[in-house]
Design a protein around this motif. Structure first.
Motif, PDB file in Angstrom:
ATOM      1  N   THR A   1       0.826  -1.205   0.000  1.00 60.47           N
ATOM      2  CA  THR A   1       0.000   0.000   0.000  1.00 60.47           C
ATOM      3  C   THR A   1       0.859   1.254   0.000  1.00 60.47           C
ATOM      4  N   PHE A   2       1.876   1.249   0.871  1.00 58.33           N
ATOM      5  CA  PHE A   2       2.770   2.407   0.956  1.00 58.33           C
ATOM      6  C   PHE A   2       3.525   2.604  -0.350  1.00 58.33           C
ATOM      7  N   ASN A   3       4.015   1.497  -0.923  1.00 59.37           N
ATOM      8  CA  ASN A   3       4.781   1.574  -2.159  1.00 59.37           C
ATOM      9  C   ASN A   3       3.915   2.083  -3.305  1.00 59.37           C
ATOM     10  N   SER A   4       2.667   1.574  -3.362  1.00 60.94           N
ATOM     11  CA  SER A   4       1.745   2.022  -4.409  1.00 60.94           C
ATOM     12  C   SER A   4       1.433   3.500  -4.260  1.00 60.94           C
ATOM     13  N   SER A   5       1.205   3.917  -3.010  1.00 60.77           N
ATOM     14  CA  SER A   5       0.917   5.326  -2.752  1.00 60.77           C
ATOM     15  C   SER A   5       2.113   6.202  -3.108  1.00 60.77           C
ATOM     16  N   ARG A   6       3.309   5.723  -2.743  1.00 63.73           N
ATOM     17  CA  ARG A   6       4.528   6.496  -3.035  1.00 63.73           C
ATOM     18  C   ARG A   6       4.761   6.611  -4.540  1.00 63.73           C
ATOM     19  N   LYS A   7       4.537   5.500  -5.272  1.00 62.49           N
ATOM     20  CA  LYS A   7       4.712   5.539  -6.718  1.00 62.49           C
ATOM     21  C   LYS A   7       3.710   6.474  -7.372  1.00 62.49           C
ATOM     22  N   SER A   8       2.467   6.430  -6.877  1.00 66.98           N
ATOM     23  CA  SER A   8       1.452   7.315  -7.416  1.00 66.98           C
ATOM     24  C   SER A   8       1.835   8.775  -7.192  1.00 66.98           C
ATOM     25  N   GLU A   9       2.353   9.051  -5.992  1.00 64.25           N
ATOM     26  CA  GLU A   9       2.778  10.416  -5.685  1.00 64.25           C
ATOM     27  C   GLU A   9       3.955  10.824  -6.556  1.00 64.25           C
ATOM     28  N   GLN A  10       4.910   9.890  -6.738  1.00 62.06           N
ATOM     29  CA  GLN A  10       6.064  10.182  -7.591  1.00 62.06           C
ATOM     30  C   GLN A  10       5.625  10.433  -9.027  1.00 62.06           C
ATOM     31  N   ASN A  11       4.655   9.640  -9.494  1.00 61.90           N
ATOM     32  CA  ASN A  11       4.168   9.823 -10.861  1.00 61.90           C
ATOM     33  C   ASN A  11       3.530  11.195 -11.045  1.00 61.90           C
ATOM     34  N   GLN A  12       2.764  11.615 -10.035  1.00 59.05           N
ATOM     35  CA  GLN A  12       2.126  12.926 -10.123  1.00 59.05           C
ATOM     36  C   GLN A  12       3.167  14.039 -10.165  1.00 59.05           C
ATOM     37  N   VAL A  13       4.193  13.909  -9.319  1.00 61.90           N
ATOM     38  CA  VAL A  13       5.265  14.911  -9.304  1.00 61.90           C
ATOM     39  C   VAL A  13       6.001  14.916 -10.642  1.00 61.90           C
ATOM     40  N   TRP A  14       6.285  13.689 -11.135  1.00 61.11           N
ATOM     41  CA  TRP A  14       7.007  13.558 -12.398  1.00 61.11           C
ATOM     42  C   TRP A  14       6.203  14.157 -13.557  1.00 61.11           C
ATOM     43  N   VAL A  15       4.914  13.874 -13.626  1.00 64.73           N
ATOM     44  CA  VAL A  15       4.081  14.402 -14.704  1.00 64.73           C
ATOM     45  C   VAL A  15       4.015  15.924 -14.632  1.00 64.73           C
ATOM     46  N   GLY A  16       3.814  16.442 -13.413  1.00 64.32           N
ATOM     47  CA  GLY A  16       3.757  17.889 -13.251  1.00 64.32           C
ATOM     48  C   GLY A  16       5.054  18.567 -13.647  1.00 64.32           C
ATOM     49  N   LEU A  17       6.180  17.986 -13.205  1.00 60.62           N
ATOM     50  CA  LEU A  17       7.487  18.545 -13.534  1.00 60.62           C
ATOM     51  C   LEU A  17       7.745  18.481 -15.036  1.00 60.62           C
ATOM     52  N   ALA A  18       7.383  17.360 -15.663  1.00 58.07           N
ATOM     53  CA  ALA A  18       7.613  17.192 -17.095  1.00 58.07           C
ATOM     54  C   ALA A  18       6.824  18.216 -17.905  1.00 58.07           C
ATOM     55  N   LYS A  19       5.545  18.390 -17.570  1.00 60.37           N
ATOM     56  CA  LYS A  19       4.719  19.332 -18.317  1.00 60.37           C
ATOM     57  C   LYS A  19       5.174  20.773 -18.094  1.00 60.37           C
ATOM     58  N   GLU A  20       5.609  21.086 -16.876  1.00 63.97           N
ATOM     59  CA  GLU A  20       6.114  22.432 -16.604  1.00 63.97           C
ATOM     60  C   GLU A  20       7.410  22.681 -17.373  1.00 63.97           C
ATOM     61  N   THR A  21       8.256  21.648 -17.465  1.00 65.94           N
ATOM     62  CA  THR A  21       9.498  21.775 -18.237  1.00 65.94           C
ATOM     63  C   THR A  21       9.195  22.045 -19.709  1.00 65.94           C
ATOM     64  N   ALA A  22       8.241  21.283 -20.267  1.00 63.16           N
ATOM     65  CA  ALA A  22       7.853  21.489 -21.665  1.00 63.16           C
ATOM     66  C   ALA A  22       7.335  22.911 -21.875  1.00 63.16           C
ATOM     67  N   HIS A  23       6.554  23.391 -20.915  1.00 61.85           N
ATOM     68  CA  HIS A  23       6.005  24.747 -21.026  1.00 61.85           C
ATOM     69  C   HIS A  23       7.124  25.791 -20.974  1.00 61.85           C
ATOM     70  N   GLN A  24       8.089  25.608 -20.064  1.00 65.15           N
ATOM     71  CA  GLN A  24       9.179  26.558 -19.910  1.00 65.15           C
ATOM     72  C   GLN A  24      10.097  26.574 -21.127  1.00 65.15           C
ATOM     73  N   LEU A  25      10.258  25.407 -21.766  1.00 64.19           N
ATOM     74  CA  LEU A  25      11.133  25.334 -22.944  1.00 64.19           C
ATOM     75  C   LEU A  25      10.498  25.959 -24.180  1.00 64.19           C
ATOM     76  N   GLY A  26       9.177  25.997 -24.207  1.00 61.96           N
ATOM     77  CA  GLY A  26       8.472  26.461 -25.404  1.00 61.96           C
ATOM     78  C   GLY A  26       8.869  27.847 -25.856  1.00 61.96           C
ATOM     79  N   THR A  27       8.913  28.821 -24.939  1.00 65.93           N
ATOM     80  CA  THR A  27       9.190  30.215 -25.308  1.00 65.93           C
ATOM     81  C   THR A  27      10.604  30.412 -25.855  1.00 65.93           C
TER      82      THR A  27
END
Length: 406
Positions: A179-205
């Motif tokens: 349960t903890f591992n699944s929760s941690r992975k889900s949290e990591q995925n959310q952070v990773w997705v958010g960071l990735a999309k923000e990086t793409a946005h920052q690189l665009g300009t």
């Protein structure tokens, strides 16, 4: 010690601590079991003596006390003669008997069932648990009698208790960890997705600005065919691809049919001019194999494997990419082989763990991303096929082939 090895170190510490707790529980329980076992043997001996006393005593006033002591000390027991024939039993199933009752014996409809096999089985259990108590009981045959007994239900339960306890704890810890591992992975995925999309946005300009500056540069200096400007343009386009990669993280990318050889060859041609000329690149294999690919993400896989190969080569070396298939299973194989320093067999799976790296300034994410892209987005696999220290390593990519164009 890098982050991954530090995590593994603490896992071993916690495992060792858990083993100490388990061992302590078993040792203490065994200590209690031995004490209770000694007490039960003493009870069995006293019970055997009380039987003899009840058979030989003529004191009618004292006899009730003897019988009371005998019944209170009783443990499941079987008394046999020296030949092994059962003479009497105690504390066993009262609905069964070890002797064939006379047919004319009054039973009131509750005669015990004749079941010698049951008592024989119980006797074997008792023989396996304890040495018999030897005593002479008048009226139960000539010679000595052997009193066999087995552990009481309390002692049996106590013996099983630590294993039940440890099993329950193990199940609980497994569920808690999952349960903890699944929760941690889900949290990591959310952070990773958010960071990735923000990086793409920052690189665009800045990418858009660089493209505009390049167009002005070509117009002002008439540098349409200048090789330096063309390479700069290639790098800006590459930045566009990188931004596009990050923007696709978290969403299911569309896979399109492509010739695998052409996709790999195009990227290798781009990549090889940006690394040392002492490293030779070669792409070989079947040019007609087709697979479903998302080119920006798949190029990222090839890039990570090639970077890993370049870092493994110290000085001069070669990197060979061979493309083959398994027609029986409709699979495409891409083998990336380098002449680098190699990977120990014990690290074949570890190299794909986030945070694992042998470089002092590495993040240890390249191969982890490669594995994620292949398994999550391309329904494929990537693993270390083979490696030998000092000679090199082969990574293998597996894709599902599409035969329509073969």
């Amino acid at each position: 010690m890098n982050t991954y090895e530090n995590k593994r170190f603490w896992k071993y510490i916690l495992l060792a601590f858990a083993l100490v707790i388990a061992a302590g529980s078993l040792i203490y329980t065994n200590y209690l079991v031995r004490n209770i076992a000694r007490a039960e043997r003493t009870r069995a001996q006293l019970w055997a003596l009380s039987i003899r006393q009840s058979l030989t005593s003529d004191d009618n006033d004292f006899l009730p006390y003897v019988l009371t002591v005998r019944d209170s000390l009783a443990v499941p027991a079987i008394v046999t003669d020296e030949k092994g024939d059962i003479k009497t039993v105690r504390g066993l199933d009262t609905t069964k008997t070890y002797i064939d009752l006379p047919p004319d014996m009054p039973t009131n409809g509750k005669a015990p069932k004749y079941d010698p096999a049951y008592f024989k089985g119980e006797l074997e259990i008792m023989k396996s648990q304890h040495e018999p108590i030897i005593i002479n009981l008048p009226g139960l045959g000539h010679g000595n009698n052997l009193v066999y007994y087995k552990d009481s239900s309390l002692l049996t339960q106590l013996k099983m208790f630590p294993y039940v306890q440890l099993s329950v704890i193990a199940v609980f810890l497994t569920l808690a960890y999952s349960t903890f591992n699944s929760s941690r992975k889900s949290e990591q995925n959310q952070v990773w997705v958010g960071l990735a999309k923000e990086t793409a946005h920052q690189l665009g300009t800045p990418i858009s600005s660089l493209m505009a500056w390049l167009e002005l540069l070509k117009d002002k200096f008439n540098a349409e065919e200048d090789p330096l400007v063309l390479e700069m343009e290639n790098d800006v386009k590459r930045l566009e691809i990188v931004a596009d990669r990050f923007s696709k993280i978290g969403a299911k990318p569309k896979l399109e049919e492509h010739y695998v050889y052409d996709v790999v060859k195009d990227f290798v041609d781009y990549f090889k001019v940006r690394v040392s000329a002492a490293i030779n690149f070669e792409v070989t294999g079947d040019k007609n194999l087709v697979a479903g690919l998302n080119i920006p993400l798949f190029d990222w896989v090839i890039e990570n494997l090639l970077k890993n190969a370049v870092n493994a080569i110290e000085g001069k070396g070669s990197i060979r990419i061979n493309i083959s298939d398994n027609k029986t299973k409709d699979l495409v194989y891409i083998d990336v082989t380098d002449t680098g320093k190699g990977i120990p067999r014990s690290k074949f799976a570890t190299v794909f763990q986030p945070g694992y790296t042998t470089r002092k300034r590495g993040w240890g994410l390249g191969l982890s991303l490669t594995k994620r892209i292949m398994e999550s987005y391309h329904n494929g696999k990537v693993f270390v096929r083979d490696s030998e220290i000092g000679k090199g390593t082969t990574f293998r990519i597996i894709l599902k082939s599409i035969n329509d164009h073969a």
